[in-house]
Design a protein around this motif. Structure first.
Motif, PDB file in Angstrom:
ATOM      1  N   PHE A   1      27.409  40.211  31.410  1.00  0.00           N
ATOM      2  CA  PHE A   1      28.160  39.677  32.557  1.00  0.00           C
ATOM      3  C   PHE A   1      29.662  39.758  32.306  1.00  0.00           C
ATOM      4  CE2 PHE A   1      30.210  36.131  34.799  1.00  0.00           C
ATOM      5  CZ  PHE A   1      29.858  36.459  36.103  1.00  0.00           C
ATOM      6  N   ALA A   2      30.078  39.390  31.081  1.00  0.00           N
ATOM      7  CA  ALA A   2      31.508  39.444  30.750  1.00  0.00           C
ATOM      8  C   ALA A   2      32.003  40.882  30.800  1.00  0.00           C
ATOM      9  CB  ALA A   2      31.754  38.842  29.375  1.00  0.00           C
TER      10      ALA A   2
ATOM     11  N   MET B   1      30.793  43.366  32.628  1.00  0.00           N
ATOM     12  CA  MET B   1      30.856  43.810  34.021  1.00  0.00           C
ATOM     13  C   MET B   1      32.042  43.176  34.731  1.00  0.00           C
ATOM     14  SD  MET B   1      26.836  43.781  34.891  1.00  0.00           S
ATOM     15  CE  MET B   1      26.766  44.773  36.354  1.00  0.00           C
ATOM     16  N   SER B   2      32.305  41.919  34.396  1.00  0.00           N
ATOM     17  CA  SER B   2      33.463  41.238  34.991  1.00  0.00           C
ATOM     18  C   SER B   2      34.748  41.930  34.559  1.00  0.00           C
ATOM     19  CB  SER B   2      33.506  39.781  34.570  1.00  0.00           C
ATOM     20  OG  SER B   2      32.378  39.105  35.034  1.00  0.00           O
ATOM     21  N   LEU B   3      34.818  42.310  33.303  1.00  0.00           N
ATOM     22  CA  LEU B   3      36.003  43.003  32.792  1.00  0.00           C
ATOM     23  C   LEU B   3      36.174  44.343  33.494  1.00  0.00           C
ATOM     24  CD1 LEU B   3      38.338  43.085  30.752  1.00  0.00           C
ATOM     25  CD2 LEU B   3      36.759  44.168  29.155  1.00  0.00           C
TER      26      LEU B   3
ATOM     27  N   ALA C   1      35.142  45.079  36.479  1.00  0.00           N
ATOM     28  CA  ALA C   1      35.546  44.790  37.868  1.00  0.00           C
ATOM     29  C   ALA C   1      37.038  44.477  37.919  1.00  0.00           C
ATOM     30  CB  ALA C   1      34.718  43.651  38.424  1.00  0.00           C
ATOM     31  N   VAL C   2      37.520  43.704  36.991  1.00  0.00           N
ATOM     32  CA  VAL C   2      38.957  43.364  36.958  1.00  0.00           C
ATOM     33  C   VAL C   2      39.775  44.604  36.702  1.00  0.00           C
ATOM     34  CG1 VAL C   2      40.715  42.091  35.645  1.00  0.00           C
ATOM     35  CG2 VAL C   2      38.589  40.951  36.302  1.00  0.00           C
TER      36      VAL C   2
ATOM     37  N   GLN D   1      39.014  47.639  37.369  1.00  0.00           N
ATOM     38  CA  GLN D   1      38.943  48.536  38.524  1.00  0.00           C
ATOM     39  C   GLN D   1      39.936  48.090  39.605  1.00  0.00           C
ATOM     40  OE1 GLN D   1      35.116  48.658  40.401  1.00  0.00           O
ATOM     41  NE2 GLN D   1      35.455  50.735  41.151  1.00  0.00           N
ATOM     42  N   LYS D   2      40.071  46.771  39.781  1.00  0.00           N
ATOM     43  CA  LYS D   2      41.005  46.253  40.771  1.00  0.00           C
ATOM     44  C   LYS D   2      42.446  46.482  40.318  1.00  0.00           C
ATOM     45  CE  LYS D   2      38.256  42.819  43.063  1.00  0.00           C
ATOM     46  NZ  LYS D   2      38.142  41.455  43.513  1.00  0.00           N
TER      47      LYS D   2
END
Length: 115
Positions: free
Chosen positions: A102-103, A105-107, A109-110, A112-113
Motif C-alpha cells: 500500500f505504501a 502504491m501510494s508513493l 501515486a504521489v 505520478q501526480k
C-alpha cells in the motif's frame, strides 16, 4: 532347575506293558532319546548366547545415561516455534507486506501526480 533325565529303562517297561515287543519298545525309546539329545540345549550350548547377551547389555544405555539427553531435548523443544507461533508470524508478515505494498502504491501515486 535341571530337567530330569530321560529314564529309558522305565520308558521301555511302560511300552512293553502297553503291548510293544522288547525290540519295538527299545527302538522307540532310542529314537525319542536321540531326539531329546539333539534338540535340548545344554549349559555349554547356552554359554555363547549368554556371552553375546552380556556384551549387548554392556553397550546399552540406562535411563540414567539418557537423562542428560532428555534435559537437552527439553531445552531445545522449549525454544522451538509451535504451529500456533508460525501461524501468528505468517499473519504478521502478511499484514506488513500488505502495508508495504500500500505504501509503495501510494508513493507511486504521489510521484505520478508530482511528475
Amino acid at each position: 532347575m535341571v530337567p530330569p533325565a530321560f529314564d529309558t529303562h522305565r520308558a521301555v517297561k511302560s511300552l512293553t506293558v502297553a503291548g510293544f515287543s522288547d525290540s519295538q519298545a527299545e527302538a522307540v525309546v532310542e529314537t525319542v532319546g536321540t531326539a531329546i539329545d539333539e534338540t535340548l540345549a545344554t549349559k555349554a550350548d547356552l554359554e555363547p548366547i549368554r556371552s553375546d547377551l552380556d556384551r549387548v547389555k554392556s553397550t546399552m544405555a540406562t535411563k540414567a545415561d539418557l537423562e542428560p539427553i532428555r534435559s537437552d531435548l527439553d531445552g531445545v523443544m522449549s525454544t522451538m516455534a509451535t504451529k500456533t507461533d508460525l501461524a501468528a508470524f505468517e499473519q504478521r508478515m502478511t499484514i506488513k507486506f500488505g502495508a508495504m505494498a500500500f505504501a509503495g502504491m501510494s508513493l507511486l501515486a504521489v510521484l505520478q501526480k508530482v511528475l
